[in-house]
Design a protein around this motif. Structure first.
Motif, PDB file in Angstrom:
ATOM      1  N   MET A  72       0.863  -1.189   0.000  1.00 40.40           N
ATOM      2  CA  MET A  72       0.000   0.000   0.000  1.00 40.40           C
ATOM      3  C   MET A  72       0.898   1.237   0.000  1.00 40.40           C
ATOM      4  O   MET A  72       1.818   1.320   0.809  1.00 40.40           O
ATOM      5  N   ARG A  75       3.162   2.951   3.029  1.00 44.08           N
ATOM      6  CA  ARG A  75       3.252   2.111   4.229  1.00 44.08           C
ATOM      7  C   ARG A  75       4.703   2.037   4.719  1.00 44.08           C
ATOM      8  O   ARG A  75       4.951   2.021   5.918  1.00 44.08           O
ATOM      9  N   ARG A 131     -13.255  -0.899   0.072  1.00 46.40           N
ATOM     10  CA  ARG A 131     -12.230  -0.381   0.998  1.00 46.40           C
ATOM     11  C   ARG A 131     -10.888  -0.246   0.265  1.00 46.40           C
ATOM     12  O   ARG A 131     -10.188   0.749   0.383  1.00 46.40           O
ATOM     13  N   LYS A 132     -10.573  -1.259  -0.528  1.00 46.31           N
ATOM     14  CA  LYS A 132      -9.315  -1.252  -1.261  1.00 46.31           C
ATOM     15  C   LYS A 132      -9.300  -0.108  -2.280  1.00 46.31           C
ATOM     16  O   LYS A 132      -8.302   0.593  -2.451  1.00 46.31           O
ATOM     17  N   ASP A 135      -8.758   3.080  -0.329  1.00 43.14           N
ATOM     18  CA  ASP A 135      -7.394   3.185   0.212  1.00 43.14           C
ATOM     19  C   ASP A 135      -6.398   3.514  -0.894  1.00 43.14           C
ATOM     20  O   ASP A 135      -5.526   4.365  -0.728  1.00 43.14           O
ATOM     21  N   CYS A 139      -4.797   7.383  -1.372  1.00 40.80           N
ATOM     22  CA  CYS A 139      -3.520   7.319  -0.641  1.00 40.80           C
ATOM     23  C   CYS A 139      -2.777   8.662  -0.640  1.00 40.80           C
ATOM     24  O   CYS A 139      -2.273   9.104   0.393  1.00 40.80           O
ATOM     25  N   ASN A 142      -4.554  11.243   1.589  1.00 35.49           N
ATOM     26  CA  ASN A 142      -4.288  11.034   3.020  1.00 35.49           C
ATOM     27  C   ASN A 142      -2.887  11.482   3.393  1.00 35.49           C
ATOM     28  O   ASN A 142      -2.690  12.107   4.431  1.00 35.49           O
ATOM     29  N   THR A 169      -4.920   9.030  -8.297  1.00 35.45           N
ATOM     30  CA  THR A 169      -4.625   9.423  -6.901  1.00 35.45           C
ATOM     31  C   THR A 169      -4.409  10.937  -6.817  1.00 35.45           C
ATOM     32  O   THR A 169      -4.717  11.556  -5.810  1.00 35.45           O
ATOM     33  N   ASP A 217     -10.526   9.814   6.390  1.00 37.35           N
ATOM     34  CA  ASP A 217      -9.957   9.722   5.054  1.00 37.35           C
ATOM     35  C   ASP A 217     -11.011   9.356   4.014  1.00 37.35           C
ATOM     36  O   ASP A 217     -10.744   9.341   2.827  1.00 37.35           O
ATOM     37  N   GLN A 218     -12.215   9.049   4.465  1.00 38.12           N
ATOM     38  CA  GLN A 218     -13.235   8.634   3.500  1.00 38.12           C
ATOM     39  C   GLN A 218     -14.236   9.736   3.171  1.00 38.12           C
ATOM     40  O   GLN A 218     -15.211   9.486   2.485  1.00 38.12           O
TER      41      GLN A 218
END
Ligand SMILES: Nc1ncnc2c1ncn2[C@@H]1O[C@H](COP(=O)(O)OP(=O)(O)OP(=O)(O)O)[C@@H](O)[C@H]1O
Ligand SMILES: [Mg+2]
Length: 315
Positions: A72, A75, A131-132, A135, A139, A142, A169, A217-218
């Protein structure tokens, strides 16, 4: 902090040239600017660093490729640790109060983009796949919430000429989208398609975010089109050529993307060196002596004004 994606999936329309020059002009006006190079071609990076410098100092540990790499993005590596301050342009800005920082790109980002897209699949439940999606697409958004980025007035993201996951993104992370375009048939043809694709992405993201509401973040996103900037505009006797004028008016009248009034003139003398000197032409040359610089200053007034980033109102 204003986050602006500079994008158009038409190649060679002047995205990188606009990003480099606008960033430098904003810094010359006293703003703190972060440039983010999301194009594997790495042209924005090479507008500020020589290839040798990039290879010796950035390539192996300080590029956005390291950040997107892995299970991810972010990370294993913090985005803030990738920020560098290019010397040549900042030397030219001494005494102006602003600064240009950069997160550099890497030619290997092209493979990462494909790997990321592959990672979108594979979830076993509907909730898991939403969710994926959130995320992965969210990314960068965030990461830019990190307090270390709050010191910037303006973040400009130079996108690759595609609509891959890395570009997505950037759109999710941005409040505004700036679309450089050439005034020709093929460049203007794609604008509404671009608008539609961005709109679909935003709707899908927000639809999933509404179902998954729970963490900050959502929250729904709402990037706006700041507008189309016509670049490489041919001017003779103070007038845009008839053919280009026709395409510009078509966009003004028919496109869903708004049109910025000011344009970037075609001038290989100013913009043709693609940044070899490490200092964008619009801060290398004095506006008092140069019409192209004066025109670019008006464009910067228009863009920074729309972003409410005129001095005094910044941050
Ligand atoms: N206003 C201009 N006048 C003359 N030449 C320009 C101008 N703007 C850009 N160029 C030149 O056109 C070429 C393409 O510009 P640039 O790299 O900025 O486009 P791009 O949209 O970022 O391309 P890509 O899609 O490959 O990322 C470069 O060689 C650049 O030096
Ligand atoms: Mg480019």
């Amino acid at each position: 902090m204003r986050v602006v994606a500079v994008m158009n999936y038409k190649g060679g329309v002047g995205k990188t040239t606009l990003t480099a020059n606008l960033g430098a002009v904003a810094a010359a006006r006293g703003l703190r600017v972060l440039l983010l190079d999301l194009d594997p071609q790495t042209n924005l990076t090479f507008s500020f660093y020589t290839v040798t410098d990039w290879q010796e100092r950035l390539k192996d540990g300080r590029t956005i490729k390291q950040w997107y790499d892995g299970e991810m993005p972010g990370r294993d590596v913090s985005l803030a640790d990738l920020v560098v301050t290019p010397e040549r342009v900042n030397k030219a800005l001494v005494g102006k109060g602003g600064q240009v920082d950069l997160i550099s790109s890497h030619l290997g980002l092209i493979d990462i983009d494909l790997e990321l897209a592959a990672r979108l699949g594979g979830a076993t439940t509907l909730d898991g796949s939403k969710r994926k999606f959130l995320d992965l697409h969210g990314c960068l958004r965030n990461a830019l919430q990190d307090s270390q980025f709050h010191e910037y007035d303006l973040v400009l993201i130079d996108c690759a000429p595609n609509f891959g996951l890395v570009t997505k993104t950037a759109i999710v992370a941005s409040e505004q989208i700036l679309v450089p375009a050439k005034a020709d048939y093929l460049s203007t043809l794609g604008l509404d398609y671009l608008y539609g694709n961005c709109d679909s992405l935003v709707k899908q993201f927000n639809d999933f975010a509404n179902h998954n509401r729970g963490t900050e973040d959502q929250w729904p996103i709402d990037p706006q089109f700041l507008g189309v900037v016509f670049t490489m505009v041919q001017i003779y006797s103070q007038q845009v050529t008839l053919a280009q004028h026709g395409y510009i008016e078509q966009v003004r009248l028919n496109s869903q993307v708004p049109l910025l009034e000011n344009k970037v003139r075609n001038s290989p003398r100013h913009f043709g060196d693609a940044g070899e000197s490490g200092v964008p032409a619009m801060v290398r040359t004095s506006a008092a002596k140069d019409e192209v610089v004066r025109e670019f200053d008006l464009l910067a007034d228009e863009i920074l004004g729309a972003l409410e980033l005129t001095l005094g109102g910044a941050r």
